[in-house]
Structure formats: structure tokens, C-alpha cells
Scaffold this active site. Structure first.
Site, short mmCIF file in Angstrom:
data_model
loop_
_atom_site.label_atom_id
_atom_site.label_comp_id
_atom_site.label_asym_id
_atom_site.label_seq_id
_atom_site.Cartn_x
_atom_site.Cartn_y
_atom_site.Cartn_z
CG HIS A 61 52.90 12.18 55.85
ND1 HIS A 61 52.96 13.54 55.85
CD2 HIS A 61 52.05 11.87 56.86
CE1 HIS A 61 52.21 14.04 56.84
NE2 HIS A 61 51.65 13.04 57.44
CD GLU A 65 49.53 9.42 58.55
OE1 GLU A 65 48.97 9.39 57.45
OE2 GLU A 65 49.71 10.49 59.18
CG HIS A 83 44.86 9.91 56.65
ND1 HIS A 83 44.33 11.04 56.08
CD2 HIS A 83 45.90 10.35 57.41
CE1 HIS A 83 45.01 12.12 56.47
NE2 HIS A 83 45.98 11.73 57.28
P1 5GP Z 1 48.70 13.89 59.15
O1 5GP Z 1 47.77 14.35 60.25
O2 5GP Z 1 49.13 15.00 58.26
O3 5GP Z 1 48.26 12.66 58.47
O4 5GP Z 1 50.05 13.43 59.91
C1 5GP Z 1 50.85 14.28 60.60
C2 5GP Z 1 50.90 13.89 62.09
O5 5GP Z 1 51.81 12.80 62.30
C3 5GP Z 1 51.39 15.03 62.95
O6 5GP Z 1 50.66 15.03 64.16
C4 5GP Z 1 52.84 14.69 63.21
O7 5GP Z 1 53.31 15.20 64.42
C5 5GP Z 1 52.80 13.17 63.25
N1 5GP Z 1 54.09 12.59 62.84
C6 5GP Z 1 54.81 11.69 63.54
N2 5GP Z 1 55.92 11.37 62.89
C7 5GP Z 1 55.92 12.07 61.72
C8 5GP Z 1 56.83 12.14 60.60
O8 5GP Z 1 57.88 11.50 60.55
N3 5GP Z 1 56.48 12.96 59.59
C9 5GP Z 1 55.33 13.69 59.61
N4 5GP Z 1 55.07 14.49 58.56
N5 5GP Z 1 54.46 13.64 60.62
C10 5GP Z 1 54.74 12.84 61.68
#
Ligand code: 5GP
Length: 230
Positions: free
Chosen positions: A64, A118, A122
Site C-alpha cells: 500500500h 503515494e 507520503h
Molecule cells: P492512502 O491515502 O491511504 O495512502 O492511500 C489510499 C488511496 O489510494 C485512496 O484514495 C485509494 O482510492 C487509492 N488506491 C488506489 N489503488 C489502491 C489499492 O489498491 N489499495 C488501496 N488501499 N488504495 C488504493
């Protein structure tokens, strides 16, 4: 003699001031979470999922992200909008990313949007130690140091739709890796708690795993969780 000790104390004061200033300006965060997701639990929800345009991901944990964090549980985000994601900087990593960092959001995508998100949210907060290429390459390297699925399977915990105690999942990762994981759950369409994400902590140089300085309450798992197939 007196002169000498005045010099000494002035030197100590300046050295202390210097180290405080240098440490506070270079310490953008305290550690990282390496977060991995079980694809079966992303898909087995009300929202569902879409396989990437490159095909169905392997039946394995996918990355992730690698998230800078503070010891108090908070975290920085979106640290530098001018350092935008540039896929040409990671062209040599793309084929590995497609396998190990697949996107499951709908509609189907090739992964660039997820990786860009990402990096922006981050990765830009760790640019003092990792440029774009290093951020993605280091994340892949860390993932491959500890095989989460092997760790679970070694303890008889298989992705077969059965329920397992949260304690046995945590302990299996602890025994195999030496570190206590953060486990997060989501709910399947019937409302059952299922194993969604496993995070391990990494030191602030992104060089190796550490015991987590803080294990925040994630979405609660319940004492027994489902491990769905994928
Ligand atoms: P975070 O903001 O928690 O770092 O990442 C989540 C974001 O990435 C969300 O907007 C989600 O829609 C997008 N995203 C795209 N592909 C994926 C996936 O395969 N898994 C997850 N958990 N989030 C994804």
C-alpha cells in the site's frame, strides 16, 4: 585555567545549540510504516475492486505504501507539491511495481495514479532521505525482506475464508520477522471482520525494520478475523 574552562563551557554550549538546530531541522519524521494489503480483503467489500489493466494480481500481499510517521502517532502529508510524481524516473521499477504494488481501485488502472498518490501524500515527506527512485526501490526491497504470506502460512494461517484469532496472526508475524505488526481489518459484505492490512515499522533511514514506536488503534479487528481467499 579559568580562561580555559570558560572556553570549554562556551564550546559545549555552541555544540549543544548546533546539534539541537541540526537535529530539529533534519528530523522531518521519526519512522516509517511499511503498509501491505491483502487483495482478497480489498475486493471482498461493498465497494468491491477492479483488477489492474495488467491483469489479476498474485495471491499475495501487495504494497500500500511507505509512510513517514511521528512517534506521537501523527504523520506529515503532502509535503512538497513541486516535487511531482514522474514515472520516467522509475521506469526500471515499473514491471516489479505492477507485480508487487498493484492497484485495485475502480475503474481498472495501470498503477501510475496509485503510485503517484503515494509519492505525493507520503513520499514527498521523506524526500530528505529518499528521492523518487529511492522511495519506490526501497519500498520494494523492504517488502521482500519479510514474506508476510509465508509467515502466516508457516503458522497454519491460510487465505481460505476461515476465521483466525487476531492473536495468532500477530504472533505468526512476530515469530517469523521478530517484530510486532500493526493489523487492520475491514468488513466483508456480510459484516465479518477480515484481515485487510499488515504494517511493520522501519527506521528513519528506511534501512531496516524496528519495533514500532507507536501502534495506533487502527480500524478494530475483533478477536477473530476472516482471511479471505484471492
Ligand atoms: P492512502 O491515502 O491511504 O495512502 O492511500 C489510499 C488511496 O489510494 C485512496 O484514495 C485509494 O482510492 C487509492 N488506491 C488506489 N489503488 C489502491 C489499492 O489498491 N489499495 C488501496 N488501499 N488504495 C488504493
Amino acid at each position: 585555567m579559568k580562561m580555559q574552562s570558560n572556553h570549554d563551557s562556551l564550546f559545549i554550549m555552541l555544540a549543544t545549540l548546533y546539534s539541537v538546530l541540526v537535529l530539529s531541522s533534519s528530523q522531518d519524521f521519526d519512522f516509517f510504516y511499511l503498509v501491505q494489503e491483502w487483495p482478497g480483503s480489498h475486493c471482498d467489500t461493498e465497494q468491491g475492486c477492479c483488477y489492474p489493466t495488467t491483469g489479476k494480481p498474485a495471491s499475495d500481499f501487495g504494497i500500500h505504501g511507505l509512510w513517514p510517521n511521528y512517534n506521537d502517532g501523527s504523520y506529515p502529508s503532502n509535503c512538497n507539491s513541486s516535487n511531482s510524481f514522474d514515472a520516467s524516473k522509475i521506469s526500471d521499477l515499473i514491471s516489479r511495481m505492477q507485480l508487487e504494488w498493484p492497484t485495485l481501485s475502480c475503474p481498472s488502472k495501470d498503477g501510475l495514479k496509485f503510485w503517484g498518490h503515494e509519492w505525493k501524500k507520503h513520499g514527498t515527506c521523506a524526500e530528505s532521505i529518499l528521492d523518487q527512485h529511492a522511495y519506490f526501490e526501497t519500498t520494494l526491497k523492504l517488502k521482500n525482506k519479510i514474506n508476510l504470506l509465508h509467515a502466516l502460512e508457516g503458522a497454519g494461517i491460510q487465505p481460505n475464508g476461515q476465521m483466525y484469532s487476531l492473536e495468532s496472526i500477530t504472533s505468526a508475524i512476530q515469530v517469523a520477522s521478530g517484530y510486532t505488526p500493526r493489523i487492520q481489518c475491514n468488513n466483508d459484505t456480510s459484516g465479518n471482520s477480515q484481515l485487510h492490512e499488515i504494517s511493520l515499522c522501519v527506521d528513519s533511514m528506511a534501512s531496516d525494520f524496528i519495533e514500532c514506536p507507536v501502534l495506533p488503534n487502527g480500524r478494530s479487528c475483533g478477536s477473530s478475523v476472516e482471511f479471505p481467499s484471492f
